[in-house]
Motif scaffolding. Structure first.
Motif, PDB file in Angstrom:
ATOM      1  N   GLN A  17      46.920  31.151  35.615  1.00  0.00           N
ATOM      2  CA  GLN A  17      47.277  32.529  35.056  1.00  0.00           C
ATOM      3  C   GLN A  17      47.365  33.647  36.115  1.00  0.00           C
ATOM      4  OE1 GLN A  17      43.812  33.812  32.597  1.00  0.00           O
ATOM      5  NE2 GLN A  17      45.376  35.494  31.480  1.00  0.00           N
ATOM      6  N   VAL A  18      46.409  33.126  37.100  1.00  0.00           N
ATOM      7  CA  VAL A  18      46.628  34.620  38.069  1.00  0.00           C
ATOM      8  C   VAL A  18      47.862  34.127  39.010  1.00  0.00           C
ATOM      9  CG1 VAL A  18      45.605  35.230  40.422  1.00  0.00           C
ATOM     10  CG2 VAL A  18      44.112  34.746  38.453  1.00  0.00           C
ATOM     11  N   GLN A  19      48.152  33.095  39.236  1.00  0.00           N
ATOM     12  CA  GLN A  19      49.509  32.518  40.033  1.00  0.00           C
ATOM     13  C   GLN A  19      50.589  33.034  39.201  1.00  0.00           C
ATOM     14  OE1 GLN A  19      48.438  28.573  41.051  1.00  0.00           O
ATOM     15  NE2 GLN A  19      47.721  28.977  43.060  1.00  0.00           N
ATOM     16  N   GLU A  20      50.783  32.781  37.860  1.00  0.00           N
ATOM     17  CA  GLU A  20      51.964  33.279  37.110  1.00  0.00           C
ATOM     18  C   GLU A  20      52.211  34.689  36.793  1.00  0.00           C
ATOM     19  OE1 GLU A  20      51.314  30.802  33.737  1.00  0.00           O
ATOM     20  OE2 GLU A  20      51.657  28.996  34.718  1.00  0.00           O
ATOM     21  N   ARG A  21      50.933  35.350  36.803  1.00  0.00           N
ATOM     22  CA  ARG A  21      51.006  36.690  36.386  1.00  0.00           C
ATOM     23  C   ARG A  21      50.793  37.761  37.291  1.00  0.00           C
ATOM     24  NH1 ARG A  21      48.923  37.824  30.493  1.00  0.00           N
ATOM     25  NH2 ARG A  21      46.920  37.823  31.630  1.00  0.00           N
ATOM     26  N   GLY A  22      50.044  37.117  38.401  1.00  0.00           N
ATOM     27  CA  GLY A  22      49.324  38.173  39.322  1.00  0.00           C
ATOM     28  C   GLY A  22      50.470  38.747  40.327  1.00  0.00           C
ATOM     29  N   VAL A  32      47.476  36.403  48.877  1.00  0.00           N
ATOM     30  CA  VAL A  32      46.517  36.958  48.183  1.00  0.00           C
ATOM     31  C   VAL A  32      47.294  37.352  46.702  1.00  0.00           C
ATOM     32  CG1 VAL A  32      44.576  38.366  47.637  1.00  0.00           C
ATOM     33  CG2 VAL A  32      45.041  37.664  49.823  1.00  0.00           C
ATOM     34  N   ILE A  33      46.868  36.524  45.692  1.00  0.00           N
ATOM     35  CA  ILE A  33      47.633  36.841  44.493  1.00  0.00           C
ATOM     36  C   ILE A  33      46.440  37.403  43.677  1.00  0.00           C
ATOM     37  CG2 ILE A  33      48.849  35.908  42.528  1.00  0.00           C
ATOM     38  CD1 ILE A  33      49.343  33.631  44.269  1.00  0.00           C
ATOM     39  N   ALA A  34      46.710  38.877  43.096  1.00  0.00           N
ATOM     40  CA  ALA A  34      45.690  39.502  42.283  1.00  0.00           C
ATOM     41  C   ALA A  34      46.129  39.840  40.935  1.00  0.00           C
ATOM     42  CB  ALA A  34      45.578  40.912  43.356  1.00  0.00           C
ATOM     43  N   LEU A  35      45.247  39.750  40.013  1.00  0.00           N
ATOM     44  CA  LEU A  35      45.622  40.024  38.742  1.00  0.00           C
ATOM     45  C   LEU A  35      44.224  40.720  37.994  1.00  0.00           C
ATOM     46  CD1 LEU A  35      47.604  39.404  36.048  1.00  0.00           C
ATOM     47  CD2 LEU A  35      46.067  37.194  35.678  1.00  0.00           C
ATOM     48  N   THR A  40      33.714  42.999  35.350  1.00  0.00           N
ATOM     49  CA  THR A  40      33.190  44.089  35.722  1.00  0.00           C
ATOM     50  C   THR A  40      33.401  43.913  37.515  1.00  0.00           C
ATOM     51  OG1 THR A  40      30.965  43.104  35.830  1.00  0.00           O
ATOM     52  CG2 THR A  40      31.900  44.625  33.938  1.00  0.00           C
ATOM     53  N   ARG A  41      33.392  42.877  37.884  1.00  0.00           N
ATOM     54  CA  ARG A  41      33.500  42.342  39.316  1.00  0.00           C
ATOM     55  C   ARG A  41      34.641  41.535  39.524  1.00  0.00           C
ATOM     56  NH1 ARG A  41      27.338  40.826  40.933  1.00  0.00           N
ATOM     57  NH2 ARG A  41      26.619  42.951  41.088  1.00  0.00           N
ATOM     58  N   ALA A  42      34.986  41.589  40.971  1.00  0.00           N
ATOM     59  CA  ALA A  42      36.232  40.810  41.710  1.00  0.00           C
ATOM     60  C   ALA A  42      35.510  39.406  41.585  1.00  0.00           C
ATOM     61  CB  ALA A  42      36.551  41.216  42.806  1.00  0.00           C
ATOM     62  N   ARG A  43      36.711  38.454  41.141  1.00  0.00           N
ATOM     63  CA  ARG A  43      36.520  37.125  41.320  1.00  0.00           C
ATOM     64  C   ARG A  43      37.318  36.445  42.356  1.00  0.00           C
ATOM     65  NH1 ARG A  43      35.896  34.217  35.925  1.00  0.00           N
ATOM     66  NH2 ARG A  43      38.087  34.741  35.792  1.00  0.00           N
ATOM     67  N   ILE A  44      36.879  35.327  42.851  1.00  0.00           N
ATOM     68  CA  ILE A  44      38.003  34.930  43.917  1.00  0.00           C
ATOM     69  C   ILE A  44      38.266  33.013  43.642  1.00  0.00           C
ATOM     70  CG2 ILE A  44      36.109  34.234  45.679  1.00  0.00           C
ATOM     71  CD1 ILE A  44      38.115  35.104  47.688  1.00  0.00           C
ATOM     72  N   GLY A  45      39.464  32.780  43.949  1.00  0.00           N
ATOM     73  CA  GLY A  45      39.567  31.223  43.698  1.00  0.00           C
ATOM     74  C   GLY A  45      40.360  31.105  45.235  1.00  0.00           C
ATOM     75  N   ILE A  46      40.192  30.054  45.639  1.00  0.00           N
ATOM     76  CA  ILE A  46      40.730  29.505  47.062  1.00  0.00           C
ATOM     77  C   ILE A  46      41.563  28.193  47.131  1.00  0.00           C
ATOM     78  CG2 ILE A  46      40.405  29.310  49.700  1.00  0.00           C
ATOM     79  CD1 ILE A  46      37.580  30.969  49.113  1.00  0.00           C
ATOM     80  N   PRO A  78      37.804  45.310  39.755  1.00  0.00           N
ATOM     81  CA  PRO A  78      37.653  44.055  38.785  1.00  0.00           C
ATOM     82  C   PRO A  78      39.069  43.298  38.722  1.00  0.00           C
ATOM     83  CG  PRO A  78      37.629  46.137  37.411  1.00  0.00           C
ATOM     84  CD  PRO A  78      37.833  46.623  38.770  1.00  0.00           C
ATOM     85  N   VAL A  79      39.043  42.629  39.813  1.00  0.00           N
ATOM     86  CA  VAL A  79      40.469  41.774  39.683  1.00  0.00           C
ATOM     87  C   VAL A  79      40.099  40.355  40.008  1.00  0.00           C
ATOM     88  CG1 VAL A  79      41.855  43.340  40.503  1.00  0.00           C
ATOM     89  CG2 VAL A  79      40.717  42.019  42.250  1.00  0.00           C
ATOM     90  N   ASP A  80      41.071  39.386  39.494  1.00  0.00           N
ATOM     91  CA  ASP A  80      40.928  37.804  40.060  1.00  0.00           C
ATOM     92  C   ASP A  80      41.940  37.721  41.017  1.00  0.00           C
ATOM     93  OD1 ASP A  80      38.924  37.627  37.822  1.00  0.00           O
ATOM     94  OD2 ASP A  80      40.483  36.572  36.519  1.00  0.00           O
ATOM     95  N   LEU A  81      41.225  37.067  42.116  1.00  0.00           N
ATOM     96  CA  LEU A  81      42.180  37.110  43.070  1.00  0.00           C
ATOM     97  C   LEU A  81      42.247  35.279  43.475  1.00  0.00           C
ATOM     98  CD1 LEU A  81      40.329  39.491  46.021  1.00  0.00           C
ATOM     99  CD2 LEU A  81      42.455  39.588  44.688  1.00  0.00           C
ATOM    100  N   VAL A  82      43.536  34.830  43.874  1.00  0.00           N
ATOM    101  CA  VAL A  82      43.728  33.582  44.294  1.00  0.00           C
ATOM    102  C   VAL A  82      44.152  33.618  45.805  1.00  0.00           C
ATOM    103  CG1 VAL A  82      45.072  31.732  44.035  1.00  0.00           C
ATOM    104  CG2 VAL A  82      44.191  32.403  42.015  1.00  0.00           C
ATOM    105  N   VAL A  83      43.552  33.032  46.717  1.00  0.00           N
ATOM    106  CA  VAL A  83      43.784  32.978  48.116  1.00  0.00           C
ATOM    107  C   VAL A  83      44.367  31.726  48.505  1.00  0.00           C
ATOM    108  CG1 VAL A  83      42.961  33.450  50.613  1.00  0.00           C
ATOM    109  CG2 VAL A  83      41.806  34.736  48.559  1.00  0.00           C
ATOM    110  N   VAL A  84      45.811  31.814  48.950  1.00  0.00           N
ATOM    111  CA  VAL A  84      46.356  30.500  49.075  1.00  0.00           C
ATOM    112  C   VAL A  84      46.618  30.354  50.800  1.00  0.00           C
ATOM    113  CG1 VAL A  84      48.531  29.078  48.748  1.00  0.00           C
ATOM    114  CG2 VAL A  84      47.631  30.470  46.974  1.00  0.00           C
ATOM    115  N   ALA A  85      46.117  29.519  51.280  1.00  0.00           N
ATOM    116  CA  ALA A  85      46.328  29.546  52.987  1.00  0.00           C
ATOM    117  C   ALA A  85      47.677  28.984  53.254  1.00  0.00           C
ATOM    118  CB  ALA A  85      45.247  28.259  53.331  1.00  0.00           C
ATOM    119  N   ARG A  86      48.077  29.457  54.221  1.00  0.00           N
ATOM    120  CA  ARG A  86      49.459  29.241  54.919  1.00  0.00           C
ATOM    121  C   ARG A  86      49.210  28.522  56.207  1.00  0.00           C
ATOM    122  NH1 ARG A  86      52.638  34.865  54.082  1.00  0.00           N
ATOM    123  NH2 ARG A  86      54.143  33.743  54.674  1.00  0.00           N
TER     124      ARG A  86
END
Length: 113
Positions: A17-22, A32-35, A40-46, A78-86
């Motif tokens: 969801q974050v990768q498609e719409r962020g 860094v992809i943010a949605l 109430t808080r930021a969340r992260i996925g790596i 308050p965002v959801d982050l996906v961090v993709v390493a390059r």
């Protein structure tokens, strides 16, 4: 020290969801992809691909990103982050991860992202 479950993206559906719409923020050796989330808080996925490094290198990159996230978490909306390493991620070090997430936090706080 681990991040609590409330601070992590746990399911594949959340990552997709974050990768498609962020919104994409290119910060050095990571993407860094943010949605905006309803929480109430930021969340992260790596995400670190096996093309980037061996298992030791991938886990090191993830540790750096988690530590950098802990440092900037209070500054994030308050965002959801996906961090993709390059490709250059294994060489960035902890300081590189901190710079990348700080830049992303500044962009999100400033509304540029």
């Amino acid at each position: 020290m681990t991040l609590p479950k409330a601070a992590r993206l746990l399911r594949r559906r959340e990552f997709l969801q974050v990768q498609e719409r962020g919104r994409r923020l290119y910060s050095g050796e990571v993407l860094v992809i943010a949605l905006e989330s309803g929480g109430t808080r930021a969340r992260i996925g790596i995400t670190v691909s096996s093309k980037i490094a061996n298992a030791v290198g991938r886990n090191r990159v993830k540790r750096w990103v988690r530590e950098a996230f802990r440092a900037v978490r209070a500054d994030l909306p308050p965002v959801d982050l996906v961090v993709v390493a390059r490709r250059g991620a294994p060489a960035m070090g902890l300081e590189g991860a901190r710079r990348a997430l700080s830049a992303a936090a500044a962009a999100l706080a400033g509304g540029r992202a």
